[in-house]
Design a protein around this motif. Structure first.
Motif, PDB file in Angstrom:
ATOM      1  N   TRP A  29      35.822  54.053  43.794  1.00 21.48           N
ATOM      2  CA  TRP A  29      36.757  53.131  44.446  1.00 21.48           C
ATOM      3  C   TRP A  29      36.081  51.821  44.886  1.00 21.48           C
ATOM      4  O   TRP A  29      36.738  50.921  45.375  1.00 21.48           O
ATOM      5  CB  TRP A  29      37.392  53.808  45.666  1.00 21.48           C
ATOM      6  N   PHE A  30      34.777  51.713  44.682  1.00 23.81           N
ATOM      7  CA  PHE A  30      34.015  50.532  45.100  1.00 23.81           C
ATOM      8  C   PHE A  30      34.624  49.229  44.558  1.00 23.81           C
ATOM      9  O   PHE A  30      34.960  48.329  45.339  1.00 23.81           O
ATOM     10  CB  PHE A  30      32.561  50.695  44.639  1.00 23.81           C
ATOM     11  N   PRO A  31      34.781  49.069  43.224  1.00 20.24           N
ATOM     12  CA  PRO A  31      35.297  47.786  42.718  1.00 20.24           C
ATOM     13  C   PRO A  31      36.739  47.544  43.105  1.00 20.24           C
ATOM     14  O   PRO A  31      37.160  46.384  43.236  1.00 20.24           O
ATOM     15  CB  PRO A  31      35.147  47.919  41.194  1.00 20.24           C
ATOM     16  N   LEU A  32      37.512  48.618  43.307  1.00 23.70           N
ATOM     17  CA  LEU A  32      38.918  48.446  43.679  1.00 23.70           C
ATOM     18  C   LEU A  32      39.037  47.937  45.108  1.00 23.70           C
ATOM     19  O   LEU A  32      39.851  47.062  45.404  1.00 23.70           O
ATOM     20  CB  LEU A  32      39.668  49.772  43.520  1.00 23.70           C
ATOM     21  N   GLN A  33      38.210  48.468  45.995  1.00 18.29           N
ATOM     22  CA  GLN A  33      38.215  47.977  47.373  1.00 18.29           C
ATOM     23  C   GLN A  33      37.723  46.535  47.439  1.00 18.29           C
ATOM     24  O   GLN A  33      38.214  45.737  48.232  1.00 18.29           O
ATOM     25  CB  GLN A  33      37.338  48.881  48.252  1.00 18.29           C
ATOM     26  N   LEU A  34      36.764  46.209  46.564  1.00 20.87           N
ATOM     27  CA  LEU A  34      36.220  44.854  46.564  1.00 20.87           C
ATOM     28  C   LEU A  34      37.292  43.829  46.187  1.00 20.87           C
ATOM     29  O   LEU A  34      37.271  42.698  46.671  1.00 20.87           O
ATOM     30  CB  LEU A  34      35.045  44.781  45.583  1.00 20.87           C
ATOM     31  N   THR A  35      38.249  44.227  45.341  1.00 20.07           N
ATOM     32  CA  THR A  35      39.321  43.301  44.959  1.00 20.07           C
ATOM     33  C   THR A  35      40.212  42.949  46.146  1.00 20.07           C
ATOM     34  O   THR A  35      40.867  41.904  46.142  1.00 20.07           O
ATOM     35  CB  THR A  35      40.208  43.900  43.843  1.00 20.07           C
ATOM     36  N   ALA A  36      40.247  43.824  47.144  1.00 19.39           N
ATOM     37  CA  ALA A  36      41.107  43.592  48.306  1.00 19.39           C
ATOM     38  C   ALA A  36      40.373  42.894  49.449  1.00 19.39           C
ATOM     39  O   ALA A  36      40.952  42.692  50.520  1.00 19.39           O
ATOM     40  CB  ALA A  36      41.677  44.920  48.799  1.00 19.39           C
ATOM     41  N   MET A  37      39.117  42.515  49.235  1.00 17.94           N
ATOM     42  CA  MET A  37      38.332  41.842  50.266  1.00 17.94           C
ATOM     43  C   MET A  37      38.287  40.351  49.933  1.00 17.94           C
ATOM     44  O   MET A  37      37.566  39.928  49.025  1.00 17.94           O
ATOM     45  CB  MET A  37      36.931  42.462  50.338  1.00 17.94           C
ATOM     46  N   PRO A  38      39.079  39.530  50.629  1.00 15.85           N
ATOM     47  CA  PRO A  38      39.280  38.127  50.223  1.00 15.85           C
ATOM     48  C   PRO A  38      38.031  37.264  50.264  1.00 15.85           C
ATOM     49  O   PRO A  38      37.974  36.232  49.579  1.00 15.85           O
ATOM     50  CB  PRO A  38      40.334  37.621  51.216  1.00 15.85           C
ATOM     51  N   ASP A  39      37.024  37.654  51.039  1.00 18.02           N
ATOM     52  CA  ASP A  39      35.814  36.838  51.125  1.00 18.02           C
ATOM     53  C   ASP A  39      34.893  37.029  49.918  1.00 18.02           C
ATOM     54  O   ASP A  39      33.961  36.247  49.724  1.00 18.02           O
ATOM     55  CB  ASP A  39      35.033  37.172  52.403  1.00 18.02           C
ATOM     56  N   TRP A  40      35.155  38.072  49.116  1.00 17.63           N
ATOM     57  CA  TRP A  40      34.258  38.426  48.020  1.00 17.63           C
ATOM     58  C   TRP A  40      34.797  37.985  46.671  1.00 17.63           C
ATOM     59  O   TRP A  40      36.001  38.021  46.427  1.00 17.63           O
ATOM     60  CB  TRP A  40      34.012  39.930  48.011  1.00 17.63           C
ATOM     61  N   LEU A  41      33.875  37.596  45.774  1.00 12.98           N
ATOM     62  CA  LEU A  41      34.222  37.228  44.407  1.00 12.98           C
ATOM     63  C   LEU A  41      33.279  38.003  43.484  1.00 12.98           C
ATOM     64  O   LEU A  41      32.131  37.622  43.291  1.00 12.98           O
ATOM     65  CB  LEU A  41      34.062  35.718  44.198  1.00 12.98           C
ATOM     66  N   PRO A  42      33.751  39.133  42.908  1.00  7.90           N
ATOM     67  CA  PRO A  42      32.860  40.012  42.135  1.00  7.90           C
ATOM     68  C   PRO A  42      32.774  39.649  40.650  1.00  7.90           C
ATOM     69  O   PRO A  42      33.767  39.248  40.033  1.00  7.90           O
ATOM     70  CB  PRO A  42      33.509  41.388  42.309  1.00  7.90           C
ATOM     71  N   PHE A  43      31.570  39.818  40.076  1.00 10.12           N
ATOM     72  CA  PHE A  43      31.325  39.579  38.656  1.00 10.12           C
ATOM     73  C   PHE A  43      30.559  40.752  38.058  1.00 10.12           C
ATOM     74  O   PHE A  43      29.726  41.378  38.730  1.00 10.12           O
ATOM     75  CB  PHE A  43      30.510  38.294  38.456  1.00 10.12           C
ATOM     76  N   ASP A  44      30.834  41.009  36.790  1.00  8.60           N
ATOM     77  CA  ASP A  44      30.137  42.044  36.030  1.00  8.60           C
ATOM     78  C   ASP A  44      29.646  41.401  34.729  1.00  8.60           C
ATOM     79  O   ASP A  44      30.238  41.591  33.665  1.00  8.60           O
ATOM     80  CB  ASP A  44      31.095  43.212  35.740  1.00  8.60           C
ATOM     81  N   PRO A  45      28.557  40.619  34.784  1.00 11.80           N
ATOM     82  CA  PRO A  45      28.085  39.904  33.586  1.00 11.80           C
ATOM     83  C   PRO A  45      27.514  40.853  32.539  1.00 11.80           C
ATOM     84  O   PRO A  45      26.934  41.884  32.874  1.00 11.80           O
ATOM     85  CB  PRO A  45      27.012  38.963  34.134  1.00 11.80           C
ATOM     86  N   ALA A  46      27.665  40.469  31.277  1.00 11.02           N
ATOM     87  CA  ALA A  46      27.217  41.318  30.172  1.00 11.02           C
ATOM     88  C   ALA A  46      25.729  41.177  29.905  1.00 11.02           C
ATOM     89  O   ALA A  46      25.089  42.117  29.441  1.00 11.02           O
ATOM     90  CB  ALA A  46      28.009  40.993  28.913  1.00 11.02           C
TER      91      ALA A  46
END
Length: 359
Positions: free
Chosen positions: A135-152
């Motif tokens: 659930w880590f990345p799903l919770q991160l989507t709901a945290m407005p201060d964060w901008l997550p990236f998964d670079p290749a």
């Protein structure tokens, strides 16, 4: 006498100078690496080590194991009590490997909700998808201060860090940019010019589709991009051409699309997702090594048939990352649903790809 209020050092002209120096240094690190770039984790460690040696950044190493890049700080709290002669903000890089999003939340007050956070949780042996709780990345989507990236790969990582530095320390954006690096050395081949700004916006095209009446669009994030490219090769067996997109941030694409929807009546603006994919009806398969729900954020913004594929099934503690054969099968299913190929072809694909119904 009233007590003096303690605050994080503020941005200044010196902050801009340091950020610009960091951008130049990272470009130099990439240039020195040449065409054969190392893994995103190794490249980031080298870049941060050089930036830290120059004194141009604050480098915090919040990991429990001592690996490059090393830092004398294990937390950002000492920065609040720094020497008065250096009370200006520096670009902040925080290295973490936590599997828990709650631990990331704990970093918000100590970093004043601004900085670049590098996670190498995906580089070690773990029974968790990409080294974090499901659930880590799903919770991160709901945290407005964060901008997550998964670079290749290292190239995407460098582009995202470049534009993150520009956004946070030259434009003054207040965000916590999160990057999940990996240990893969092979950069997926691209037949398209690499546009760094598009990578930071969330997606860019890796390969155009060949001329064919049967076409699909395959999107991949992080290490899944290489398997997406393999799936495109598999689909050629049935005469299907695939347009391939790298999507370092499904979350940024979804947030951008939602904002554009809200502002469309006033400004008529267009989101990056629509700029890339347009309004066509070519089926789209979006792949991630996190839960499929992360990629599924795009579904309501894409008018074509859509499938999100992720690492949702686990057996005996093993992680089942989406493989090329399964990705190809999902694309075939979308085309069958569109009645562009006969449904009997699905049964043929199951046999040819050695996929059993309970796989």
């Amino acid at each position: 006498m009233s007590p003096q209020r303690i605050t994080m050092p503020a941005a200044s002209a010196r902050t801009r100078t340091l950020a610009e120096a960091c951008i130049r240094k990272m470009a130099s690190v990439s240039q020195n690496a040449g065409a054969a770039l190392p893994s995103s984790t190794a490249w980031t460690a080298e870049a941060l080590s050089e930036l830290n040696a120059s004194g141009n950044i604050w480098l915090i190493d919040g990991r429990r194991r001592a690996e490059p890049p090393s830092s004398c700080y294990a937390t950002a709290w000492p920065l609040w009590f720094g020497h008065q002669s250096e009370r200006y903000e520096k670009p902040l890089f925080y290295v973490v490997n936590t599997p828990s999003v709650d631990m990331l939340r704990g970093l918000e007050p100590e970093t004043n909700r601004k900085g670049i956070f590098i996670s190498d949780a995906d580089t070690g042996s773990t029974d968790l998808p990409k080294g974090v709780q499901a659930w880590f990345p799903l919770q991160l989507t709901a945290m407005p201060d964060w901008l997550p990236f998964d670079p290749a790969n290292a190239r995407e990582t460098g582009a995202i860090l470049h534009h993150a530095l520009h956004a946070l320390y030259l434009e003054g954006t207040r965000k916590m940019v999160y990057l999940a690096t990996n240990a893969d050395n092979d950069a997926p081949a691209s037949g398209e010019p690499f546009v760094a700004e598009q990578a930071f916006k969330g997606m860019y095209r890796v390969a155009a589709a060949a001329d064919s009446p049967l076409q699909v669009r395959l999107c991949g994030a992080g290490r899944a991009l290489a398997r997406v490219q393999q799936a495109a090769e598999v689909l050629k067996n049935w005469g299907i051409a695939a347009e391939i997109w790298s999507c370092p941030s499904y979350t940024r694409l979804a947030q951008d699309a939602e904002l554009a929807d809200m502002q469309r009546q006033d400004s008529g603006g267009e989101c990056h997702l629509k700029t890339c994919l347009g309004a066509g009806n070519v089926p789209v398969v979006a792949v991630t090594d996190y839960s499929h729900l992360l990629a599924n954020q795009l579904k309501r913004f894409i008018p074509a048939r859509f499938a999100a594929v992720g690492s949702d099934s686990r057996t005996r503690g093993e992680i089942h990352y989406p493989q090329a054969e399964w990705i190809a099968l999902c694309a075939l299913k979308l085309l069958a649903d569109e009645q562009k190929i006969p449904s009997t072809l699905i049964a043929d694909a199951l046999r040819v790809l050695h996929i059993t119904p309970d796989a």
